[in-house]
Design an enzyme around this catalytic site. Sequence first.
Site, PDB file in Angstrom:
ATOM      1  CG  ASP A 105      -2.106  -0.693   1.151  1.00 39.60           C
ATOM      2  OD1 ASP A 105      -2.503  -1.148  -0.221  1.00 39.60           O
ATOM      3  OD2 ASP A 105      -2.747  -1.049   2.010  1.00 39.60           O
TER       4      ASP A 105
ATOM      5  NE  ARG B 186      -8.562   2.516   7.088  1.00 45.24           N
ATOM      6  CZ  ARG B 186      -7.719   2.180   6.124  1.00 45.24           C
ATOM      7  NH1 ARG B 186      -6.783   2.827   5.943  1.00 45.24           N
ATOM      8  NH2 ARG B 186      -8.136   1.203   5.408  1.00 45.24           N
TER       9      ARG B 186
ATOM     10  CB  CYS C  54      -5.231   7.157  -2.736  1.00 43.42           C
ATOM     11  SG  CYS C  54      -6.677   7.157  -2.116  1.00 43.42           S
TER      12      CYS C  54
ATOM     13  NE  ARG D 117      -1.146   1.927   3.940  1.00 43.68           N
ATOM     14  CZ  ARG D 117      -1.291   3.177   3.194  1.00 43.68           C
ATOM     15  NH1 ARG D 117      -2.833   3.437   3.275  1.00 43.68           N
ATOM     16  NH2 ARG D 117      -0.733   3.782   2.604  1.00 43.68           N
TER      17      ARG D 117
ATOM     18  CG  HIS E  90      -8.247   7.180   3.961  1.00 46.94           C
ATOM     19  ND1 HIS E  90      -7.540   6.562   3.185  1.00 46.94           N
ATOM     20  CD2 HIS E  90      -7.613   7.337   5.238  1.00 46.94           C
ATOM     21  CE1 HIS E  90      -6.629   5.945   3.956  1.00 46.94           C
ATOM     22  NE2 HIS E  90      -6.797   6.324   5.304  1.00 46.94           N
TER      23      HIS E  90
HETATM   24  N1  ARG Z   1      -5.476  -0.140   0.738  1.00 47.70           N
HETATM   25  C1  ARG Z   1      -5.194   1.500   1.466  1.00 47.70           C
HETATM   26  C2  ARG Z   1      -5.568   1.323   2.794  1.00 47.70           C
HETATM   27  O1  ARG Z   1      -6.718   1.037   2.950  1.00 47.70           O
HETATM   28  C3  ARG Z   1      -5.431   2.313   0.351  1.00 47.70           C
HETATM   29  C4  ARG Z   1      -5.336   3.811   0.901  1.00 47.70           C
HETATM   30  C5  ARG Z   1      -6.181   4.966   0.185  1.00 47.70           C
HETATM   31  N2  ARG Z   1      -5.514   6.127   0.364  1.00 47.70           N
HETATM   32  C6  ARG Z   1      -6.216   7.200   0.559  1.00 47.70           C
HETATM   33  N3  ARG Z   1      -5.706   8.437   0.547  1.00 47.70           N
HETATM   34  N4  ARG Z   1      -7.642   7.451   0.485  1.00 47.70           N
HETATM   35  O2  ARG Z   1      -5.146   1.955   3.499  1.00 47.70           O
END
Ligand code: ARG
Length: 304
Positions: free
Chosen positions: A93, A163, A297, A118, A192
């Site tokens: 990611d 998040r 992203c 991550r 996000h």
């Molecule tokens: N697979 C990543 C996650 O879920 C995707 C992140 C996407 N980033 C964003 N800025 N929306 O963390």
Amino acid sequence: MSTQHVPEPAMAPGASAPAVAAAIAPERNQHLRRYLMCRPEHFTVRYRINPWMEPSRPTDTALAVRQWQTLYDTYIALGHEVELIDPLPGLPDMVYTANGGFVLDGIAYGPKFRHPERAAEAPAFMAWFAAQGFEVRAPLEVNEGEGDFLLAGETILAGSGFRSAGASHRELAEIFGREVVPLRLVDPRFYHLDTALAVLDPVVGFANGGPERAGIAYLAEAFDAESLAVLRARFPDAIVVSSADGAAFGLNAASDGKHVLVSPRASGFARQLEARGYTPVPVDLSELLLGGGGIKCCTLELRG
Ligand code: ARG
């Protein structure tokens, strides 16, 4: 010159609507940016931390790299500067650099990822910022950088709900000394802030009877009622996108104030942008959408 034999495009019947829109839409000014990107050499989907990710579905890393390259080339062609951070094996990611921090006034506020998958990206991004001469602030609170924090004029719009922790908003305000407007996300597909809201014009503000600003665009149903009321009051002339364009990741767009790089699937949003004087530039990142990410992203703005 053969130009005089070419029929005047404005004479075509279908051209009248855009011509009218262009006449009333404000002139847009491009602002050159410095971005950070990460080539998706190790991209795949082998865990699931958002509803878009399906580890059993195969991914095509070479296709992801080609699509990403088109995004990179488009930024360069538009005159932007793009820095690169080395992709690390085992961190699929990392291509989504928007989550690598929030950078403003030469200060880089580092990320602290919600999910352990991550976590190892955070020190890599902070080391990169330090090596580039940014003043790095290590985070105390869980936050996923520009994925949840968007600069709108002098104000930082800050998402929470999936998040970034609400407490990171306070940390953000202390570090940058700006007003932070908390916005609560309620739909897991839009986990996000940058999946539910796009800042289009760096100069945002109230319409004030003047030309329409359309400083931002958002998807109404991604927010709770209180946050939606805040958005409506602050940005009465915002572009409100359709559910279909939101679901196509249309809001995960990058604007330089004039050109808006946007998913080709968000065709209604593209027309709304044109009507406000923006130039939509379609860039297809379908393969990276398998990881739940799009144009924005994959883009982190570096503000010196
Ligand atoms: N697979 C990543 C996650 O879920 C995707 C992140 C996407 N980033 C964003 N800025 N929306 O963390």
